[in-house]
Design an enzyme around this catalytic site. Structure first.
Site, PDB file in Angstrom:
ATOM      1  N   ASN A   1      -7.513  -2.390  14.270  1.00 26.97           N
ATOM      2  CA  ASN A   1      -8.902  -2.643  13.847  1.00 26.97           C
ATOM      3  C   ASN A   1      -9.007  -3.839  12.904  1.00 26.97           C
ATOM      4  OD1 ASN A   1      -7.819  -1.673  11.479  1.00 26.97           O
ATOM      5  ND2 ASN A   1      -9.256   0.019  11.217  1.00 26.97           N
TER       6      ASN A   1
ATOM      7  N   HIS B   1      -7.232  -4.263  10.052  1.00 22.50           N
ATOM      8  CA  HIS B   1      -6.930  -4.055   8.634  1.00 22.50           C
ATOM      9  C   HIS B   1      -5.628  -4.750   8.248  1.00 22.50           C
ATOM     10  CE1 HIS B   1      -4.686   0.036   9.380  1.00 22.50           C
ATOM     11  NE2 HIS B   1      -3.784  -0.904   9.153  1.00 22.50           N
TER      12      HIS B   1
ATOM     13  N   GLU C   1      -9.527  -1.805   5.006  1.00 17.27           N
ATOM     14  CA  GLU C   1     -10.160  -1.418   6.266  1.00 17.27           C
ATOM     15  C   GLU C   1     -11.446  -2.217   6.497  1.00 17.27           C
ATOM     16  OE1 GLU C   1      -8.583   0.347   8.331  1.00 17.27           O
ATOM     17  OE2 GLU C   1      -8.323   2.441   7.770  1.00 17.27           O
TER      18      GLU C   1
ATOM     19  N   ASP D   1       0.805  -1.215   0.000  1.00 16.54           N
ATOM     20  CA  ASP D   1       0.000   0.000   0.000  1.00 16.54           C
ATOM     21  C   ASP D   1       0.844   1.273   0.000  1.00 16.54           C
ATOM     22  OD1 ASP D   1       0.968  -0.377   2.560  1.00 16.54           O
ATOM     23  OD2 ASP D   1      -0.976  -0.686   3.488  1.00 16.54           O
TER      24      ASP D   1
END
Ligand code: GLP
Length: 242
Positions: free
Chosen positions: A136, A138, A143, A67
């Site tokens: 979280n 990801h 996400e 990413d």
């Protein structure tokens, strides 16, 4: 999943580097999927050390990063392009033309996503995909959401990710709101996945990754469906596992 719980961050980094190194020794023209974040820094340092000691050679290796933040030029100190050069590529011998990192400032975002996927397809397969994990759940910048994307795409970062990544920027306001990320399909198609996590703040997400419900709201939980996942954790990150 094969789970290794190590006593310290350093031992964890050595273990992860050894797994990547074995891959390259067995197959010198391996395709590596690479991650950024604070977790793999020690692994990169170990790989650089192994390269300096002539224990591994990256001459035939090809790499794809997961990413990049949208809006950051490659020479921005918080861009993942910069991170990869500083911590790894500048110090080893992966040929320039074999390095693939999503662009942070593409002329046309859709074309950039398509051509990133085309390059992954042309490489045929990712032999080992290194992953960190967000608190979280990801992976890359995929996400939590009610649906996930298979291919490379633009992501709106969640508030939790912006907050969590603000430690690398002057303030949360400086964290880019969007990123470009490899999709779940490319990650799940990798032959092997090496997920690393360190610290008590990752214990809960690691529990969900290993034994929670499989849900797009915790993208890392989808790894339970992959046949070859290796988890390399320090004891804090592994503390909620049975
Ligand atoms: C970042 C990256 C992820 C990384 C994760 C965890 O947002 N996009 O690829 O795995 O967050 O980062 P860290 O290792 O610093 O905890």
């Amino acid at each position: 999943m094969r789970i290794h719980i190590l006593d310290s961050y350093e031992e964890m980094s050595i273990k992860a580097a050894s797994i990547v190194a074995s891959q390259i020794i067995l197959k010198p023209d391996s395709v590596l999927g690479l991650a950024t974040g604070s977790t793999p820094l020690g692994m990169y340092a170990q790989l650089v050390e192994m390269f300096r000691n002539k224990r591994i050679d990256f001459r035939e290796v090809k790499t794809f990063n997961l990413d990049e933040y949208l809006g950051l030029a490659p020479d921005h100190p918080q861009s993942y392009n910069y991170y990869m050069n500083e911590n790894f590529f500048q110090k080893v011998n992966v040929p320039r033309e074999n390095i693939n990192i999503p662009p942070g400032n593409p002329e046309n975002i859709d074309t950039a996503c398509l051509s990133y996927d085309r390059a992954i397809k042309e490489a045929r397969e990712i032999d080992i995909q290194v992953l960190g994990v967000g608190t979280n759940g990801h992976i890359g910048f995929n996400e939590p959401d009610f649906k996930l994307k298979t291919e490379t795409h633009v992501v709106n970062l969640t508030r939790e990710t912006i907050e969590s990544n603000s430690r690398f920027f002057a303030s949360a306001d400086d964290v880019p709101r969007r990123a470009i990320s490899m999709g779940m399909g490319s990650i799940m198609r990798a032959n092997k996945i090496l997920l690393m996590a360190s610290g008590a703040n990752k214990a809960e997400v690691i529990r969900k990754t290993v034994s929670g419900e499989i849900t797009t709201e915790v993208p890392a939980s989808l790894l339970q469906l992959h046949p070859e996942v290796i988890l390399v954790l320090d004891k804090e990150a592994g503390s909620y596992l049975d």
